[in-house]
Design a protein around this motif. Structure first.
Motif, PDB file in Angstrom:
ATOM      1  N   ASP A  98       0.807  -1.219   0.000  1.00 20.41           N
ATOM      2  CA  ASP A  98       0.000   0.000   0.000  1.00 20.41           C
ATOM      3  C   ASP A  98       0.840   1.270   0.000  1.00 20.41           C
ATOM      4  O   ASP A  98       0.317   2.355  -0.243  1.00 20.41           O
ATOM      5  CB  ASP A  98      -0.921   0.013   1.230  1.00 20.41           C
ATOM      6  N   ASP A  99       2.133   1.145   0.325  1.00 22.06           N
ATOM      7  CA  ASP A  99       2.997   2.318   0.417  1.00 22.06           C
ATOM      8  C   ASP A  99       4.430   1.891   0.110  1.00 22.06           C
ATOM      9  O   ASP A  99       5.105   1.326   0.964  1.00 22.06           O
ATOM     10  CB  ASP A  99       2.903   2.926   1.824  1.00 22.06           C
ATOM     11  N   ARG A 100       4.887   2.169  -1.092  1.00 19.86           N
ATOM     12  CA  ARG A 100       6.209   1.710  -1.522  1.00 19.86           C
ATOM     13  C   ARG A 100       7.349   2.311  -0.710  1.00 19.86           C
ATOM     14  O   ARG A 100       8.460   1.813  -0.733  1.00 19.86           O
ATOM     15  CB  ARG A 100       6.419   2.013  -3.013  1.00 19.86           C
ATOM     16  N   ARG A 101       7.077   3.386   0.029  1.00 23.00           N
ATOM     17  CA  ARG A 101       8.119   4.003   0.866  1.00 23.00           C
ATOM     18  C   ARG A 101       8.319   3.246   2.175  1.00 23.00           C
ATOM     19  O   ARG A 101       9.275   3.478   2.883  1.00 23.00           O
ATOM     20  CB  ARG A 101       7.757   5.455   1.180  1.00 23.00           C
ATOM     21  N   SER A 102       7.397   2.339   2.498  1.00 26.52           N
ATOM     22  CA  SER A 102       7.431   1.632   3.780  1.00 26.52           C
ATOM     23  C   SER A 102       7.751   0.159   3.593  1.00 26.52           C
ATOM     24  O   SER A 102       7.470  -0.419   2.549  1.00 26.52           O
ATOM     25  CB  SER A 102       6.068   1.719   4.476  1.00 26.52           C
ATOM     26  N   ASN A 103       8.292  -0.416   4.647  1.00 26.46           N
ATOM     27  CA  ASN A 103       8.480  -1.856   4.716  1.00 26.46           C
ATOM     28  C   ASN A 103       7.579  -2.420   5.797  1.00 26.46           C
ATOM     29  O   ASN A 103       7.282  -1.739   6.782  1.00 26.46           O
ATOM     30  CB  ASN A 103       9.929  -2.207   5.099  1.00 26.46           C
ATOM     31  N   ARG A 104       7.188  -3.634   5.609  1.00 26.90           N
ATOM     32  CA  ARG A 104       6.512  -4.388   6.656  1.00 26.90           C
ATOM     33  C   ARG A 104       7.486  -5.449   7.130  1.00 26.90           C
ATOM     34  O   ARG A 104       8.314  -5.931   6.366  1.00 26.90           O
ATOM     35  CB  ARG A 104       5.213  -4.997   6.157  1.00 26.90           C
ATOM     36  N   VAL A 105       7.385  -5.799   8.390  1.00 26.97           N
ATOM     37  CA  VAL A 105       8.318  -6.752   8.977  1.00 26.97           C
ATOM     38  C   VAL A 105       7.536  -7.989   9.405  1.00 26.97           C
ATOM     39  O   VAL A 105       6.486  -7.883  10.041  1.00 26.97           O
ATOM     40  CB  VAL A 105       9.056  -6.139  10.188  1.00 26.97           C
ATOM     41  N   TYR A 106       8.095  -9.151   9.052  1.00 22.58           N
ATOM     42  CA  TYR A 106       7.442 -10.429   9.337  1.00 22.58           C
ATOM     43  C   TYR A 106       8.374 -11.335  10.125  1.00 22.58           C
ATOM     44  O   TYR A 106       9.561 -11.452   9.808  1.00 22.58           O
ATOM     45  CB  TYR A 106       7.051 -11.126   8.028  1.00 22.58           C
ATOM     46  N   ALA A 107       7.824 -11.971  11.154  1.00 21.45           N
ATOM     47  CA  ALA A 107       8.574 -12.956  11.923  1.00 21.45           C
ATOM     48  C   ALA A 107       8.623 -14.256  11.130  1.00 21.45           C
ATOM     49  O   ALA A 107       7.645 -14.643  10.495  1.00 21.45           O
ATOM     50  CB  ALA A 107       7.897 -13.198  13.273  1.00 21.45           C
ATOM     51  N   THR A 108       9.768 -14.911  11.161  1.00 24.09           N
ATOM     52  CA  THR A 108       9.927 -16.191  10.487  1.00 24.09           C
ATOM     53  C   THR A 108       9.507 -17.316  11.447  1.00 24.09           C
ATOM     54  O   THR A 108       9.359 -17.085  12.655  1.00 24.09           O
ATOM     55  CB  THR A 108      11.395 -16.405  10.074  1.00 24.09           C
ATOM     56  N   PRO A 109       9.328 -18.525  10.932  1.00 22.89           N
ATOM     57  CA  PRO A 109       9.024 -19.652  11.827  1.00 22.89           C
ATOM     58  C   PRO A 109      10.081 -19.824  12.925  1.00 22.89           C
ATOM     59  O   PRO A 109       9.752 -20.168  14.065  1.00 22.89           O
ATOM     60  CB  PRO A 109       9.001 -20.858  10.878  1.00 22.89           C
ATOM     61  N   GLN A 110      11.336 -19.549  12.597  1.00 31.37           N
ATOM     62  CA  GLN A 110      12.419 -19.627  13.577  1.00 31.37           C
ATOM     63  C   GLN A 110      12.162 -18.645  14.734  1.00 31.37           C
ATOM     64  O   GLN A 110      12.401 -18.963  15.901  1.00 31.37           O
ATOM     65  CB  GLN A 110      13.740 -19.301  12.876  1.00 31.37           C
ATOM     66  N   ALA A 111      11.662 -17.453  14.426  1.00 30.01           N
ATOM     67  CA  ALA A 111      11.361 -16.449  15.455  1.00 30.01           C
ATOM     68  C   ALA A 111      10.223 -16.925  16.345  1.00 30.01           C
ATOM     69  O   ALA A 111      10.243 -16.724  17.558  1.00 30.01           O
ATOM     70  CB  ALA A 111      10.997 -15.123  14.809  1.00 30.01           C
ATOM     71  N   LYS A 112       9.237 -17.548  15.740  1.00 28.06           N
ATOM     72  CA  LYS A 112       8.082 -18.017  16.517  1.00 28.06           C
ATOM     73  C   LYS A 112       8.504 -19.054  17.552  1.00 28.06           C
ATOM     74  O   LYS A 112       7.985 -19.063  18.668  1.00 28.06           O
ATOM     75  CB  LYS A 112       7.011 -18.550  15.569  1.00 28.06           C
ATOM     76  N   GLU A 113       9.469 -19.890  17.206  1.00 28.30           N
ATOM     77  CA  GLU A 113       9.999 -20.859  18.176  1.00 28.30           C
ATOM     78  C   GLU A 113      10.765 -20.160  19.287  1.00 28.30           C
ATOM     79  O   GLU A 113      10.659 -20.519  20.451  1.00 28.30           O
ATOM     80  CB  GLU A 113      10.893 -21.888  17.471  1.00 28.30           C
ATOM     81  N   LEU A 114      11.526 -19.143  18.924  1.00 30.46           N
ATOM     82  CA  LEU A 114      12.300 -18.411  19.921  1.00 30.46           C
ATOM     83  C   LEU A 114      11.399 -17.644  20.888  1.00 30.46           C
ATOM     84  O   LEU A 114      11.724 -17.500  22.066  1.00 30.46           O
ATOM     85  CB  LEU A 114      13.293 -17.459  19.250  1.00 30.46           C
TER      86      LEU A 114
END
Length: 159
Positions: A98-114
């Protein structure tokens, strides 16, 4: 130690929650952070990095600015935390559709375990900090601290 002083000119009581000029709140936060970091050292994780992951596991795909707001830190600080986590495979940035100037951040499966380890560590630190304190006292203390936080945030927002 609770210190109450009387100002002769205003006849107003002032209360300080410091002991011998040592700030109790800051000491508690610092000791908790040191203990938390020590307990997470085997996982090569810090408390600050952990909070990023906790927020993303709760709500994946936040914008970096939203994450900074939730962590109540500067966007630059959040960016550095994300850089470190991304380099280790815990998060990934994706362009915001929705906004090319921004990034979205996603947790990986590895993060979910941590985050499971982080959650366990939070409970362990709480157990250490709360040892010998009756549940009723803890509930009252939490209510008072939440009120203080709200008062201080309101004062900052009004400046």
């Amino acid at each position: 130690m609770l210190i109450v002083t009387q100002d002769a000119t205003t006849a107003q009581k002032q209360t300080s929650l410091s002991e011998d000029n040592n700030p109790v709140f800051q000491d508690i936060a610092r000791f908790r952070a040191i203990l938390f970091d020590f307990m997470l050292k085997p996982h090569d994780m810090t408390m600050s990095q952990g909070w990023v992951l906790v927020h993303l596991v709760r709500e994946n795909g936040l914008r970096q600015s939203e994450l900074a707001d939730r962590l109540e830190v500067a966007t630059v600080t959040t960016s550095k935390l994300i850089d470190r986590l991304e380099a280790r495979g815990y998060v990934e940035r994706r362009a915001d559709p929705d906004d090319r100037r921004s990034n979205r951040v996603y947790a990986t499966p590895q993060a979910k375990e941590l985050v499971k380890v982080l959650t366990k560590t939070i409970f362990e630190v709480d157990e250490i900090a709360n040892a010998g304190i009756p549940a009723e006292d803890l509930a009252t203390t939490l209510g008072v601290l939440q009120r203080m936080r709200k008062n201080l945030k309101t004062a900052l927002n009004n400046r």
